[in-house]
Design a protein around this motif. Sequence first.
Motif, PDB file in Angstrom:
ATOM      1  N   GLU A  67       0.811  -1.224   0.000  1.00 21.28           N
ATOM      2  CA  GLU A  67       0.000   0.000   0.000  1.00 21.28           C
ATOM      3  C   GLU A  67       0.842   1.271   0.000  1.00 21.28           C
ATOM      4  O   GLU A  67       0.355   2.344   0.350  1.00 21.28           O
ATOM      5  CB  GLU A  67      -0.978   0.008   1.190  1.00 21.28           C
ATOM      6  CG  GLU A  67      -2.007  -1.110   1.159  1.00 21.28           C
ATOM      7  CD  GLU A  67      -2.826  -1.111  -0.135  1.00 21.28           C
ATOM      8  OE1 GLU A  67      -3.334  -0.040  -0.516  1.00 21.28           O
ATOM      9  OE2 GLU A  67      -2.935  -2.184  -0.759  1.00 21.28           O
ATOM     10  N   ASP A  68       2.089   1.154  -0.421  1.00 18.38           N
ATOM     11  CA  ASP A  68       2.975   2.314  -0.463  1.00 18.38           C
ATOM     12  C   ASP A  68       3.017   2.868  -1.883  1.00 18.38           C
ATOM     13  O   ASP A  68       3.550   2.228  -2.800  1.00 18.38           O
ATOM     14  CB  ASP A  68       4.384   1.930   0.001  1.00 18.38           C
ATOM     15  CG  ASP A  68       5.304   3.136   0.144  1.00 18.38           C
ATOM     16  OD1 ASP A  68       4.867   4.262  -0.179  1.00 18.38           O
ATOM     17  OD2 ASP A  68       6.453   2.951   0.586  1.00 18.38           O
ATOM     18  N   GLU A  69       2.473   4.068  -2.063  1.00 18.03           N
ATOM     19  CA  GLU A  69       2.466   4.680  -3.388  1.00 18.03           C
ATOM     20  C   GLU A  69       3.873   4.980  -3.886  1.00 18.03           C
ATOM     21  O   GLU A  69       4.083   5.093  -5.106  1.00 18.03           O
ATOM     22  CB  GLU A  69       1.643   5.975  -3.365  1.00 18.03           C
ATOM     23  CG  GLU A  69       0.157   5.762  -3.175  1.00 18.03           C
ATOM     24  CD  GLU A  69      -0.616   7.064  -3.200  1.00 18.03           C
ATOM     25  OE1 GLU A  69       0.026   8.140  -3.093  1.00 18.03           O
ATOM     26  OE2 GLU A  69      -1.850   7.030  -3.319  1.00 18.03           O
ATOM     27  N   TYR A 402       7.430   6.694   3.817  1.00 20.59           N
ATOM     28  CA  TYR A 402       6.646   7.914   3.699  1.00 20.59           C
ATOM     29  C   TYR A 402       5.163   7.660   3.955  1.00 20.59           C
ATOM     30  O   TYR A 402       4.350   8.591   3.883  1.00 20.59           O
ATOM     31  CB  TYR A 402       6.809   8.537   2.304  1.00 20.59           C
ATOM     32  CG  TYR A 402       8.154   9.193   2.070  1.00 20.59           C
ATOM     33  CD1 TYR A 402       8.961   9.611   3.122  1.00 20.59           C
ATOM     34  CD2 TYR A 402       8.625   9.412   0.778  1.00 20.59           C
ATOM     35  CE1 TYR A 402      10.187  10.219   2.902  1.00 20.59           C
ATOM     36  CE2 TYR A 402       9.850  10.030   0.542  1.00 20.59           C
ATOM     37  CZ  TYR A 402      10.625  10.433   1.601  1.00 20.59           C
ATOM     38  OH  TYR A 402      11.827  11.039   1.382  1.00 20.59           O
ATOM     39  N   CYS A 403       4.804   6.414   4.222  1.00 24.30           N
ATOM     40  CA  CYS A 403       3.403   6.087   4.490  1.00 24.30           C
ATOM     41  C   CYS A 403       2.981   6.663   5.847  1.00 24.30           C
ATOM     42  O   CYS A 403       3.810   6.831   6.746  1.00 24.30           O
ATOM     43  CB  CYS A 403       3.196   4.578   4.493  1.00 24.30           C
ATOM     44  SG  CYS A 403       3.419   3.795   2.882  1.00 24.30           S
ATOM     45  N   ILE A 429       4.826  19.631  16.866  1.00 18.13           N
ATOM     46  CA  ILE A 429       3.644  18.774  16.945  1.00 18.13           C
ATOM     47  C   ILE A 429       3.473  18.070  15.599  1.00 18.13           C
ATOM     48  O   ILE A 429       3.271  18.715  14.560  1.00 18.13           O
ATOM     49  CB  ILE A 429       2.390  19.576  17.304  1.00 18.13           C
ATOM     50  CG1 ILE A 429       2.560  20.214  18.684  1.00 18.13           C
ATOM     51  CG2 ILE A 429       1.153  18.687  17.280  1.00 18.13           C
ATOM     52  CD1 ILE A 429       1.418  21.129  19.078  1.00 18.13           C
ATOM     53  N   TYR A 430       3.585  16.748  15.609  1.00 14.81           N
ATOM     54  CA  TYR A 430       3.459  15.946  14.384  1.00 14.81           C
ATOM     55  C   TYR A 430       1.993  15.876  13.969  1.00 14.81           C
ATOM     56  O   TYR A 430       1.134  15.489  14.749  1.00 14.81           O
ATOM     57  CB  TYR A 430       4.005  14.545  14.647  1.00 14.81           C
ATOM     58  CG  TYR A 430       3.913  13.601  13.470  1.00 14.81           C
ATOM     59  CD1 TYR A 430       4.904  13.594  12.493  1.00 14.81           C
ATOM     60  CD2 TYR A 430       2.851  12.710  13.332  1.00 14.81           C
ATOM     61  CE1 TYR A 430       4.852  12.725  11.421  1.00 14.81           C
ATOM     62  CE2 TYR A 430       2.782  11.835  12.263  1.00 14.81           C
ATOM     63  CZ  TYR A 430       3.776  11.849  11.303  1.00 14.81           C
ATOM     64  OH  TYR A 430       3.719  10.985  10.237  1.00 14.81           O
ATOM     65  N   LYS A 431       1.716  16.273  12.714  1.00  8.93           N
ATOM     66  CA  LYS A 431       0.342  16.236  12.203  1.00  8.93           C
ATOM     67  C   LYS A 431       0.152  15.213  11.102  1.00  8.93           C
ATOM     68  O   LYS A 431      -0.975  14.864  10.764  1.00  8.93           O
ATOM     69  CB  LYS A 431      -0.055  17.623  11.688  1.00  8.93           C
ATOM     70  CG  LYS A 431      -0.052  18.703  12.750  1.00  8.93           C
ATOM     71  CD  LYS A 431      -1.058  18.428  13.838  1.00  8.93           C
ATOM     72  CE  LYS A 431      -2.491  18.568  13.334  1.00  8.93           C
ATOM     73  NZ  LYS A 431      -3.465  18.361  14.436  1.00  8.93           N
ATOM     74  N   GLY A 432       1.214  14.739  10.518  1.00  9.00           N
ATOM     75  CA  GLY A 432       1.105  13.782   9.425  1.00  9.00           C
ATOM     76  C   GLY A 432       2.441  13.631   8.745  1.00  9.00           C
ATOM     77  O   GLY A 432       3.407  14.335   9.030  1.00  9.00           O
ATOM     78  N   THR A 433       2.490  12.700   7.807  1.00 11.66           N
ATOM     79  CA  THR A 433       3.767  12.353   7.187  1.00 11.66           C
ATOM     80  C   THR A 433       4.458  13.532   6.520  1.00 11.66           C
ATOM     81  O   THR A 433       5.676  13.571   6.402  1.00 11.66           O
ATOM     82  CB  THR A 433       3.567  11.211   6.176  1.00 11.66           C
ATOM     83  OG1 THR A 433       4.834  10.809   5.659  1.00 11.66           O
ATOM     84  CG2 THR A 433       2.652  11.623   5.035  1.00 11.66           C
ATOM     85  N   TRP A 434       3.683  14.556   6.106  1.00  8.10           N
ATOM     86  CA  TRP A 434       4.278  15.721   5.461  1.00  8.10           C
ATOM     87  C   TRP A 434       3.958  17.022   6.185  1.00  8.10           C
ATOM     88  O   TRP A 434       4.126  18.103   5.619  1.00  8.10           O
ATOM     89  CB  TRP A 434       3.791  15.828   4.001  1.00  8.10           C
ATOM     90  CG  TRP A 434       4.079  14.626   3.177  1.00  8.10           C
ATOM     91  CD1 TRP A 434       3.172  13.720   2.702  1.00  8.10           C
ATOM     92  CD2 TRP A 434       5.356  14.159   2.745  1.00  8.10           C
ATOM     93  NE1 TRP A 434       3.809  12.728   1.997  1.00  8.10           N
ATOM     94  CE2 TRP A 434       5.152  12.966   2.008  1.00  8.10           C
ATOM     95  CE3 TRP A 434       6.662  14.616   2.909  1.00  8.10           C
ATOM     96  CZ2 TRP A 434       6.187  12.252   1.435  1.00  8.10           C
ATOM     97  CZ3 TRP A 434       7.696  13.897   2.337  1.00  8.10           C
ATOM     98  CH2 TRP A 434       7.459  12.735   1.613  1.00  8.10           C
ATOM     99  N   GLU A 435       3.513  16.946   7.424  1.00  6.25           N
ATOM    100  CA  GLU A 435       3.005  18.160   8.052  1.00  6.25           C
ATOM    101  C   GLU A 435       3.376  18.237   9.530  1.00  6.25           C
ATOM    102  O   GLU A 435       3.289  17.241  10.255  1.00  6.25           O
ATOM    103  CB  GLU A 435       1.476  18.203   7.911  1.00  6.25           C
ATOM    104  CG  GLU A 435       0.844  19.491   8.396  1.00  6.25           C
ATOM    105  CD  GLU A 435      -0.655  19.501   8.199  1.00  6.25           C
ATOM    106  OE1 GLU A 435      -1.271  20.522   8.536  1.00  6.25           O
ATOM    107  OE2 GLU A 435      -1.220  18.488   7.720  1.00  6.25           O
TER     108      GLU A 435
END
Length: 659
Positions: A67-69, A402-403, A429-435
């Motif tokens: 499931e890794d793009e 990066y998932c 504060i971690y919000k997501g893989t890119w944020e």
Amino acid sequence: MYVGVEETDFLKKMSWKLCGKETRELLFRAKEACQNRFVFTHPWDMERCEEPVSFSNKIDWTYRLNEDEEWTFMLNRHRFMAEIGQSYLLTGEEEFVHHWKRLFYDWVLANQDPTIHPLTYRKIDAGIRLVNWLKGHSYISSSANWSKEDDALFYKQLKEHGEYLSRLFTPFDFQSNWGFIETNGLLQSAFMMEKSMKNEWLNAAISRLEKMIELQIPDDGYQNEQSPMYHHEVLFCLIEITIVLQRNRISVPCFVNAAVDRMLTASFGFMKPNGHQPMLGDSDDTDVRGVLAIGAVLLKRSDLFDLSNHQIGLDFLWYFGEEGLKIYSSLTEELPQDCSVSFQQAGVTVMRNGWSHKDDYLLFDHGILGQVNKGHGHDDTLHLELMTDGREFLVDGGRYTYCETQEREYFKAANRHNTVTVDGLSPSIYKGTWEWEQCPRPIDSFVRFHERYDYSQSSHTGFWRLPSPVHVTRRVFYRKSLYWFVIDSFESNGTHNYEQHFHFPEHTQLEWNDRNELFTTYKEGTNIKILPLAFSKEDQLELKKGLISRHYNQLASAPHAMLQYKNRKQFAAPFIIVPSQAGEDVSLRVKSLPVSSIKERKEADSDVLAFHIQMGDVEDLIICSLTGSDSFIADQYQVCGEVILISNREDGSSIEVIR
């Protein structure tokens, strides 16, 4: 891009002679692709994957492994098309031509369905794909089995890709490695077009390059996303653009030459003594000396030649051919005059005592998380990396994926880096893989280099957000060839737990003794000992099993030591790191000394620290005021400053006011 078929004999001979292992791996990947089996193990594959994926019939160009793009994106970048072309030149086997055409036609047919384009036709991947097609085509097209009809479809696809990249350039691209990757593909494909379109694309590419270089490549040469991996992706694009322009007898713009020059200087500036890039900010453990060798020929720089350590790779041979090898062999060895490096805009300081693989190396990361959207940034402000005597000791953990997974958050968090946390919290504060949110702002950064020591310090705002705010400062002092002395200070009116984190490579054996010393226990070579100088019986040491990811999709166990200072308010936590040979106990004595003001008022330990450090015949007195420059008396010396070194010399004591 690569040299022509007229250099076939040279490439066949020297690829095997100078790059035998890399050549075998190239042929393996090419043959696998010919059988619809794909692995991504090129040293500079952005998202490596050693697990082979096979397709029995038609290729599913949208397939996602686990499931890794990113796997899908790697598949659609078509590095295997360049490598199949190279394999055809190396072997002369027409089967490679057959499969190159089959894979090309298969991809073109599949992409007649625009609904798959979000996975197969992103701009970054289109730019990379163009370059790989052109590299492979330069050899495949010499075959009698390559027809005019094949050429017509190839030209049509180049034109469609180029128009796509020409049309859809965005403001984001000006600030991202994407922009350089897209522009590289556009510029290279321009030379296959008719004159009017060629000039249009070239002018657009050069105009974009000028703006992107101004925005992304500061004076210190470290690309603004502050990830060595993507720094080198951008550098490769500029190198290829330079080579293509030169080969087509077009003057290379001075701003391109200057950017390549300072990016290469940055590459060896942060390069570790083992020749690899640090794994900062979504980077892999990749050897960069092959890039320096390419730069040495491109710019005819002796320092790059010396530091490349004769690590010639296949790209070098296929970029420059026989003439490039002659130029490289004619260069003389000349190491850079300065060993230590300050990347002021990036906020990275590298302290060294030499350029050999045995020399000391400490990297201090005190910058922001990276520009653009901070996507590649890790919460690593005040992070340290350490090598000595050819051995890694303190390391970054890498990236792994990066998932949007627990592993992604784990590898980006502060406690996965050699830095400090407060109450177990990261500065950001971690919000997501890119944020991220509320990223810390570095403040009060300072660097000074001297023939006997290096010094750097920085603070950040990451814990100002707490109900009882904490101001964190890390001061790093390197007494060259002897020891590293670090002071972490925490300013707060509230009570907190303060943590220092230390991450080591795989297979490192650690011990903690009853003298409160943390040390490695290699049976041969060099070890290090870490002595926390403010550790008490109320505090706690945890030795944990951590993780390290040297390449995308790779995981290994690695030790993590955490020192936790409990229930402290205003507090300073100094520690000293010393190397020693296996089986030998280092001759070290460290003693805390009282400090008084010039009015004989004793200063609190949280305000001013003084330590007498003795190693063999060397005696140092380090005085550090945590509240700014002032006058003090310590060990019979009256001094004025913020950080002061008093050291013994044969002709008497030497006093250095560092800050």
